[in-house]
Design a protein around this motif. Structure first.
Motif: not given
Lengths: 112, 495
Positions: B145-159
């Motif tokens: 759910l954290v990566a839901f927006g699939v923008k670069p920041q979301n992916l980095e935070a989700a990782f």
């Protein structure tokens, strides 16, 4: 005892890889190593030397059997580990698409 | 007591149906809202039943406990079930309009329902390994759910969140494995029973450290807090509200309370560690929050600080302190989710999250403005509101227990909290409206409804200390205070 010690070393190898490596893929591999070290530990907890599977049969008397519960737990943790790995790898693929690198020191659009 | 089973079956079934009926537009909203409404009603019913029945047990598959898995609900579980399902229901109402901005809304609902199933499962589980499995269900859906927006920041935070969360889970699993090897059982009441028969062993200290590190990471206590501001600020706002309001409390604080207070038993050393880490989180979180310009990052740091209050109250350990801590837990679930939803509403209307670029929104967004004023006043402890009472109880309890120095720090941090929420209010809602925002409109009805209901609970929250609601709160704190008396309560309810 030495088995437990080796298992602990395996765990530490995984932890080192997660904490110290800069490549995302190596971090994910480190997570996998930690996961397997814990699985191995669970199996060791239930293992008895020369034990056999605790399956009940009429004509046999089981004297020395392994504990089946940790094995059931390990099956579950393997599935959970698979799910975590899938999430991590799919994130890594998307991160590579966006940033063009696997190096975590170069992926820094968020600042603390 | 088979109603306990519905807490996990209903959200899992909803997730399945949502996935199945994904082609039909709007059906996923309806299903998710209805099922979370049902769960909220069920949690209220459960709270009523625990008052009359005491501890409730369900034996999964009819297996007798200590062999099979048990589901246990006592006062503490009922308290948290109400908090979780209340916040989840309101967040889902809010998400009806908010999540229109994203594609594939049904994926959001399916993941959200998995997370809800995991959270409810953690609360009702009476078995250590089962708790771990539910904890992982909740965490893995939270990573996605954290990566839901699939923008670069979301992916980095989700990782970041995935790696930290997975390491924490492995620590917890190792702790459970060691505890199993020591006691040969996984049932929490039975583990407590076995431990009380055995002499003290250095192994137990190692198990403590593993659980403290694992649940500390999940609850974002200060040495382990680095993932939280990224993950909570990058997620879509309804998810942030859920993560900050409920998830860190359930899989962090609740599991920590249950395992340390009820299963392993507490000692003076552990309490002082909890107290010290609570104070540290409080101070570090508050000072980092002042420096933020991004609304959601500030709220995330504020979460670290407020979780510090709860952990500190648990560390003080007197009956009054624990009552205050649990009350603060409930209040924080309400006002922090309200603040995150307000931040989402601001972003929805203006498309901007940076406080420096906003201003004077109060005329354009009155509902958002006033509800966030209520939440900000409550969290920073302005008298008639709920947050004031819970902080007051914690500080009074700390003074009574003789920790004057810590109590002074808690008061000072409360003032710092007021400072950064005043900054938030004045930068965003007061002052002159930028010409760019002349055409913005108030958020849609569904979002307004959720905001207003949460704000009302925020204002009325102080009533929890009086009359009809007080037994509900006391029932929860009594479970923690009874300590390892939990084993008699559970094993007694089985027979």
């Amino acid at each position: 005892m030495s088995l437990y010690f080796l298992c602990f070393i395996l765990f530490c190898v995984g932890l080192y890889s997660v904490l110290r490596k800069r490549n995302i893929i190596k971090i994910i591999i480190g997570l996998g190593i930690m996961e397997y070290a814990v699985n191995l530990f669970l199996i060791l907890v239930g293992y008895r030397m020369h034990g056999r599977a605790p399956i009940f049969a009429k004509d046999q008397e089981i004297l020395n059997m392994v504990d089946p519960l940790p094995q059931a737990m390990v099956l579950t943790t393997i599935v959970i580990g698979l799910a975590v790995t899938i999430i991590a790898v799919s994130l890594a693929i998307r991160i590579y698409e966006k940033y063009g690198t696997f190096d975590i020191t170069k992926i820094r659009s968020l600042k603390g | 007591m088979s109603i306990l089973l519905y807490f996990t079956i209903v959200p899992l079934g909803t997730a399945f149906l949502v996935t199945l009926l994904r082609k039909k537009k709007g059906i996923s909203d309806l299903l998710a809202v209805l099922s979370s409404l049902y769960l909220f009603g069920l949690s209220l019913a459960t709270a009523g039943l625990t008052k009359s029945h005491g501890v409730m047990i369900y034996k999964v598959g009819g297996w007798f406990p200590t062999i099979g898995i048990t589901l246990v609900v006592d006062g503490l579980s009922a308290f948290l079930l109400v908090a979780i399902n209340l916040v989840a229901f309101l967040v889902l109402i809010y998400a009806i309009s908010y999540m229109e901005r994203y594609t594939d809304k049904w994926k959001f609902h399916a993941l959200f329902m998995f997370m809800l199933a995991g959270l409810n499962g953690v609360i009702i589980s009476g078995d250590l390994f089962n708790l771990y499995v539910f904890l992982e269900i909740a965490s893995i859906s939270a990573y996605a759910l954290v990566a839901f927006g699939v923008k670069p920041q979301n992916l980095e935070a989700a990782f970041k969140y995935t790696i930290m969360g997975a390491v924490a889970s492995i620590f917890i699993l190792l702790g459970i494995a060691l505890l199993y090897s020591y006691t040969s059982t996984l049932n929490m009441a039975d583990v407590a029973y076995c431990l009380s028969d055995k002499a003290k062993n250095p192994l137990l200290v190692f198990i403590w450290v593993l659980f403290l590190a694992g649940f500390g990471l999940k609850a974002a206590l200060v040495p382990f807090h680095a993932w939280l501001p990224d993950a909570h600020s990058s997620a879509p706002s309804p998810v942030s509200a859920m993560l900050s309001g409920v998830v860190i409390k359930t899989i962090g604080i609740y599991a920590l309370m249950r395992i340390f207070f009820n299963v392993l038993g507490v000692s003076i050393n552990l309490l002082s560690v909890l107290m010290a880490s609570g104070i540290l989180s409080m101070v570090v979180g508050a000072f980092l929050a002042i420096a933020q310009n991004d609304i959601k990052r500030m709220l995330a740091y504020s979460s670290i600080s407020q979780v510090g209050y709860i952990i500190f109250a648990l560390g003080v350990g007197t009956p009054l302190a624990i009552l205050g801590g649990l009350f603060h837990l409930f209040n924080h679930a309400v006002f922090k989710s309200l603040l995150f939803l307000d931040a989402g509403a601001i972003e929805y209307s203006t498309g901007e999250r940076n406080m420096d670029k906003l201003g004077g929104l109060n005329n354009k967004l009155p509902v958002t403005g006033y509800t966030s004023l209520m939440a900000a006043m409550s969290i920073s402890g302005i008298p008639p509101l709920a947050g004031f009472w819970s902080k007051l109880i914690i500080i009074v309890a700390a003074v009574e227990a003789g920790y004057i120095g810590y109590a002074i720090v808690a008061v000072l941090i409360s003032i710092v909290t007021l400072v950064y929420y005043l900054k938030f209010q004045s930068f965003v809602f007061f002052g002159k409206l930028d010409a760019v925002y002349n055409k913005i409109q108030e958020v849609p009805l569904a979002m307004k409804t959720a905001l207003v209901i949460l704000a009302v609970i925020c204002v009325m929250g102080g009533l929890m200390l009086t009359g009809t609601f007080r037994p509900f709160l006391e029932g929860a704190s009594n479970v923690i205070l009874s300590g390892t008396g939990y084993k008699q309560a559970v094993l007694g309810a089985i027979r």
